[in-house]
Design a protein around this motif. Structure first.
Motif, mmCIF file in Angstrom:
data_model
loop_
_atom_site.group_PDB
_atom_site.id
_atom_site.type_symbol
_atom_site.label_atom_id
_atom_site.label_comp_id
_atom_site.label_asym_id
_atom_site.label_seq_id
_atom_site.Cartn_x
_atom_site.Cartn_y
_atom_site.Cartn_z
ATOM 1 N N HIS A 1 0.968 -1.091 0.003
ATOM 2 C CA HIS A 1 -0.065 -0.177 0.058
ATOM 3 C C HIS A 1 0.736 1.166 -0.086
ATOM 4 C CE1 HIS A 1 -2.646 3.110 1.093
ATOM 5 N NE2 HIS A 1 -2.156 3.395 2.538
ATOM 6 N N ALA A 2 1.643 1.388 0.882
ATOM 7 C CA ALA A 2 2.716 2.293 0.809
ATOM 8 C C ALA A 2 3.287 2.737 -0.380
ATOM 9 C CB ALA A 2 3.710 2.508 2.069
ATOM 10 N N ALA A 3 3.756 1.509 -1.226
ATOM 11 C CA ALA A 3 4.103 1.966 -2.438
ATOM 12 C C ALA A 3 3.291 2.334 -3.634
ATOM 13 C CB ALA A 3 5.320 0.798 -2.763
ATOM 14 N N GLY A 4 1.990 2.238 -3.335
ATOM 15 C CA GLY A 4 1.093 2.266 -4.311
ATOM 16 C C GLY A 4 0.648 1.429 -5.157
ATOM 17 N N TYR A 5 1.342 -0.015 -4.854
ATOM 18 C CA TYR A 5 1.189 -1.160 -5.346
ATOM 19 C C TYR A 5 -0.310 -1.646 -5.500
ATOM 20 C CZ TYR A 5 2.760 -5.575 -7.978
ATOM 21 O OH TYR A 5 2.819 -6.656 -8.657
ATOM 22 N N LEU A 6 -0.920 -1.542 -4.311
ATOM 23 C CA LEU A 6 -2.112 -2.083 -4.389
ATOM 24 C C LEU A 6 -3.310 -1.431 -5.260
ATOM 25 C CD1 LEU A 6 -2.811 -2.561 -0.361
ATOM 26 C CD2 LEU A 6 -2.369 -4.251 -2.098
ATOM 27 N N GLY A 7 -2.765 -0.491 -5.991
ATOM 28 C CA GLY A 7 -3.462 0.447 -6.880
ATOM 29 C C GLY A 7 -2.860 0.159 -8.220
ATOM 30 N N ILE A 8 -2.065 -0.811 -8.548
ATOM 31 C CA ILE A 8 -1.136 -1.084 -9.830
ATOM 32 C C ILE A 8 -2.321 -1.099 -10.893
ATOM 33 C CG2 ILE A 8 -0.920 -3.375 -9.376
ATOM 34 C CD1 ILE A 8 1.710 -3.279 -10.626
ATOM 35 N N THR A 9 -3.340 -1.853 -10.655
ATOM 36 C CA THR A 9 -4.416 -1.930 -11.926
ATOM 37 C C THR A 9 -5.431 -1.038 -12.072
ATOM 38 O OG1 THR A 9 -5.822 -3.475 -10.510
ATOM 39 C CG2 THR A 9 -3.784 -4.473 -11.586
ATOM 40 N N ILE A 10 -5.394 -0.118 -11.126
ATOM 41 C CA ILE A 10 -6.380 1.171 -10.869
ATOM 42 C C ILE A 10 -5.823 2.191 -12.232
ATOM 43 C CG2 ILE A 10 -7.340 3.070 -9.742
ATOM 44 C CD1 ILE A 10 -7.299 1.123 -7.479
ATOM 45 N N PRO A 11 -6.874 2.704 -12.661
ATOM 46 C CA PRO A 11 -6.450 3.734 -13.903
ATOM 47 C C PRO A 11 -5.752 5.079 -13.075
ATOM 48 C CG PRO A 11 -8.652 3.019 -14.249
ATOM 49 C CD PRO A 11 -8.337 2.454 -12.768
ATOM 50 N N ARG A 12 -4.883 5.676 -13.728
ATOM 51 C CA ARG A 12 -4.337 6.779 -13.103
ATOM 52 C C ARG A 12 -5.385 7.971 -12.884
ATOM 53 N NH1 ARG A 12 1.208 7.756 -16.815
ATOM 54 N NH2 ARG A 12 2.321 5.774 -15.990
ATOM 55 N N THR A 13 -6.356 8.095 -13.500
ATOM 56 C CA THR A 13 -7.404 8.982 -13.403
ATOM 57 C C THR A 13 -8.293 8.777 -12.087
ATOM 58 O OG1 THR A 13 -9.190 7.714 -14.370
ATOM 59 C CG2 THR A 13 -7.943 9.361 -16.008
ATOM 60 N N LEU A 14 -7.999 7.503 -11.427
ATOM 61 C CA LEU A 14 -8.590 7.271 -10.241
ATOM 62 C C LEU A 14 -7.421 7.186 -9.117
ATOM 63 C CD1 LEU A 14 -11.486 4.795 -11.396
ATOM 64 C CD2 LEU A 14 -11.741 7.133 -10.383
ATOM 65 N N GLY A 15 -6.381 7.850 -9.441
ATOM 66 C CA GLY A 15 -5.449 7.524 -8.681
ATOM 67 C C GLY A 15 -4.213 6.360 -8.506
ATOM 68 N N GLY A 16 -4.481 5.444 -9.350
ATOM 69 C CA GLY A 16 -3.529 4.445 -9.342
ATOM 70 C C GLY A 16 -2.510 4.403 -10.187
ATOM 71 N N LEU A 17 -1.672 3.330 -10.496
ATOM 72 C CA LEU A 17 -0.448 3.250 -11.162
ATOM 73 C C LEU A 17 -0.980 3.137 -12.519
ATOM 74 C CD1 LEU A 17 1.960 1.276 -8.987
ATOM 75 C CD2 LEU A 17 1.769 3.950 -9.100
ATOM 76 N N GLY A 18 -2.071 2.466 -13.018
ATOM 77 C CA GLY A 18 -2.494 2.573 -14.218
ATOM 78 C C GLY A 18 -1.904 1.536 -15.134
ATOM 79 N N ALA A 19 -1.463 0.594 -14.628
ATOM 80 C CA ALA A 19 -0.703 -0.662 -15.519
ATOM 81 C C ALA A 19 -1.787 -1.409 -16.393
ATOM 82 C CB ALA A 19 -0.123 -1.867 -14.628
ATOM 83 N N ASP A 20 -1.322 -1.854 -17.645
ATOM 84 C CA ASP A 20 -2.076 -2.724 -18.363
ATOM 85 C C ASP A 20 -1.780 -4.184 -17.772
ATOM 86 O OD1 ASP A 20 0.238 -3.610 -19.641
ATOM 87 O OD2 ASP A 20 0.025 -2.024 -21.360
ATOM 88 N N VAL A 21 -2.416 -4.893 -18.362
ATOM 89 C CA VAL A 21 -2.460 -6.712 -17.986
ATOM 90 C C VAL A 21 -1.098 -7.018 -18.224
ATOM 91 C CG1 VAL A 21 -4.866 -7.083 -18.219
ATOM 92 C CG2 VAL A 21 -3.292 -7.407 -20.279
ATOM 93 N N LEU A 22 0.000 -6.673 -19.366
ATOM 94 C CA LEU A 22 1.010 -7.299 -19.566
ATOM 95 C C LEU A 22 1.858 -6.574 -18.325
ATOM 96 C CD1 LEU A 22 3.218 -8.657 -21.229
ATOM 97 C CD2 LEU A 22 3.448 -6.687 -22.655
ATOM 98 N N GLU A 23 2.046 -5.197 -18.161
ATOM 99 C CA GLU A 23 2.809 -4.617 -17.357
ATOM 100 C C GLU A 23 2.650 -4.947 -15.778
ATOM 101 O OE1 GLU A 23 2.685 -0.375 -19.706
ATOM 102 O OE2 GLU A 23 1.313 -0.571 -18.086
ATOM 103 N N TYR A 24 1.218 -5.328 -15.521
ATOM 104 C CA TYR A 24 0.830 -5.937 -14.394
ATOM 105 C C TYR A 24 1.758 -7.390 -14.009
ATOM 106 C CZ TYR A 24 -1.765 -8.259 -10.625
ATOM 107 O OH TYR A 24 -2.215 -8.857 -9.378
ATOM 108 N N ALA A 25 1.332 -8.074 -15.157
ATOM 109 C CA ALA A 25 2.145 -9.650 -14.897
ATOM 110 C C ALA A 25 3.461 -9.606 -14.909
ATOM 111 C CB ALA A 25 1.387 -10.393 -16.319
ATOM 112 N N LEU A 26 3.977 -8.831 -15.789
ATOM 113 C CA LEU A 26 5.495 -8.696 -15.645
ATOM 114 C C LEU A 26 5.865 -8.328 -13.990
ATOM 115 C CD1 LEU A 26 6.399 -7.008 -18.891
ATOM 116 C CD2 LEU A 26 7.105 -9.313 -18.364
ATOM 117 N N ALA A 27 5.420 -6.949 -13.523
ATOM 118 C CA ALA A 27 5.714 -6.946 -12.041
ATOM 119 C C ALA A 27 5.351 -7.843 -11.170
ATOM 120 C CB ALA A 27 4.935 -5.351 -11.820
ATOM 121 N N HIS A 28 4.173 -8.438 -11.409
ATOM 122 C CA HIS A 28 3.718 -9.288 -10.141
ATOM 123 C C HIS A 28 4.498 -10.870 -10.261
ATOM 124 C CE1 HIS A 28 0.814 -9.560 -7.169
ATOM 125 N NE2 HIS A 28 0.331 -10.429 -7.448
#
Length: 412
Positions: free
Chosen positions: A47-74
């Motif tokens: 949470h502190a790193a913003g990772y719990l919002g990795i799949t949330i769009p940037r317009t809603l305050g998240g990191l805005g990853a797409d599915v490929l970016e998310y899978a690579l990170a996760h």
């Protein structure tokens, strides 16, 4: 063998973020597994790193990853701790799906997303039940939501609700009882703090011991009328389904990679009496490492090229949904083989509770319970190849009129 990723600066940034989080998470992984406890500190750091919002769009305050970016990170989180990664994926993939489909009322959608980003709120489905079997087989749940003058009254028992003691929001699958209308399935957003919601600590599993996939009991839980929220029914084929498919497979790929790395390290360091060098010099060890390497290379290539295609060519998703099943099937079986071979490299030493190899071996086997189950995956792939539905025909061309099966997000 992460080549050819990352391909973009954005992928590199998110991988770096996950790598930075992975170190402390890895240091706690053995304790989480041995004690079977939920890794609260790991989630505080996510949470502190913003990772719990990795799949949330940037317009809603998240990191805005797409599915490929998310899978690579996760995958990097999973290399550190399978339990943490699988539990986090339940949350991240579900909110990613909800945001992508955009089927919730705008005010509710924004409120839940902002709660995640600002406060570290956690969301997961509560679908499975003792008598229901796999929710993806479309049976009616024993849990009921009965219409009342003020909204809905929920009663029932759920099992395998990952993150149960840490959840702030539960998306509860229930049979809707509404007067004379035929019973139907519905999903209800229930605050975990609601009176009548009780978590019973039942999770004591072979693998993924830190996901806290406990039972949740609902006794006379009152929720407002608008708690009934849509999950399925988007007019866009495949809408939202990539999050759990690619994120879930990346979790198990990460476990396989961690097992490979541990086996290689052991082979290079183990120098028994009677040998001038390490066991890595033995041909039998080289062959086992080669088998692991090939399994993971094939699984990684299929998973990430499929995710890349999913992002780049959305118009083709509906006619090729079988590729999601193929990626899950291949990754699952490759990782089960790889973790088995890794144990064989170390022999009896790998079975000691002080060795991470036995944990990787156990965690990998929980993939068999993740959707789509193997028989469903093979049926989907076979029908597509035969042109029977969905997503293919006998000459290999896409069948754009094929029906698309909808996967149900499942708790561990």
């Amino acid at each position: 063998m992460d080549y050819p990723y990352p391909k973009t600066e954005r992928q590199a940034e998110l991988i770096a973020l996950a790598d930075a989080l992975a170190g402390p998470i890895a240091a706690r992984a053995a304790t989480v597994d041995r004690e079977g406890v939920f890794p609260y500190q790991n989630f505080r750091e996510l949470h502190a790193a913003g990772y719990l919002g990795i799949t949330i769009p940037r317009t809603l305050g998240g990191l805005g990853a797409d599915v490929l970016e998310y899978a690579l990170a996760h995958e990097r989180i999973a290399r550190a701790c399978g339990s943490t990664a699988l539990a986090a994926n339940m949350h991240c993939s579900l909110i990613g799906r909800i945001d992508e489909t955009g089927m919730w009322p705008a005010e509710l959608l924004e409120r839940v997303n902002r709660d995640i980003v600002a406060n570290g709120a956690l969301l997961n489905s509560a679908n499975s039940e003792p008598d229901l079997g796999s929710p993806s087989r479309e049976g009616l749940p024993s849990t009921t939501a009965e219409r009342t003058p003020r909204g809905w009254l929920i009663n029932g028992r759920k099992r395998w609700a990952s993150l149960a003691p840490a959840l702030t929001h539960m998306l509860v699958l229930a049979t809707v009882v509404d007067g004379d209308s035929p019973p139907r399935r519905g999903n209800f957003l229930v605050p975990a703090s609601s009176p009548g919601v009780r978590v019973e600590a039942t999770w004591d599993n072979l693998g993924m011991r830190g996901t806290a996939s406990d039972d949740v009991i609902f006794t006379g839980v009152e929720v407002p009328r608008d708690a009934l929220v849509p999950i399925d029914g988007s007019a866009t084929p495949g809408d939202g389904l990539g999050w759990s498919a690619f994120g879930g497979a990346a979790v198990f790929l990460g476990i396989g990679q961690a097992a490979r790395d541990a086996a290689v390290h052991y082979a290079l360091e183990r120098k028994p009496n009677g040998m001038a060098g390490p066991i890595a010099e033995l041909q039998t060890i080289q062959h086992r490492i080669a088998a692991i390497e090939l399994d993971l290379l094939q699984a990684r290539t299929l998973l990430y090229t499929t995710a890349e295609w999913w992002v780049a060519r959305p118009a083709e998703r509906g006619a090729n949904m079988w590729r999601l099943a193929a990626a899950k099937y291949v990754v699952t079986n490759a990782v089960i083989r790889a973790t088995d071979e890794a144990l064989r490299v170390a022999g009896s030493a790998g079975l000691a509770l002080t060795s991470p190899l036995q944990r990787y071996f156990r965690d990998a086997r929980t993939a068999i319970g993740q959707p789509p189950l193997e028989d469903v995956a093979l049926t989907t792939i076979g029908k597509a190849a035969l042109g029977l539905s969905p997503g293919g025909n006998r000459d290999g061309a896409a069948n754009h009129d094929a029906a698309v099966p909808v996967a149900t997000v499942r708790s561990v």
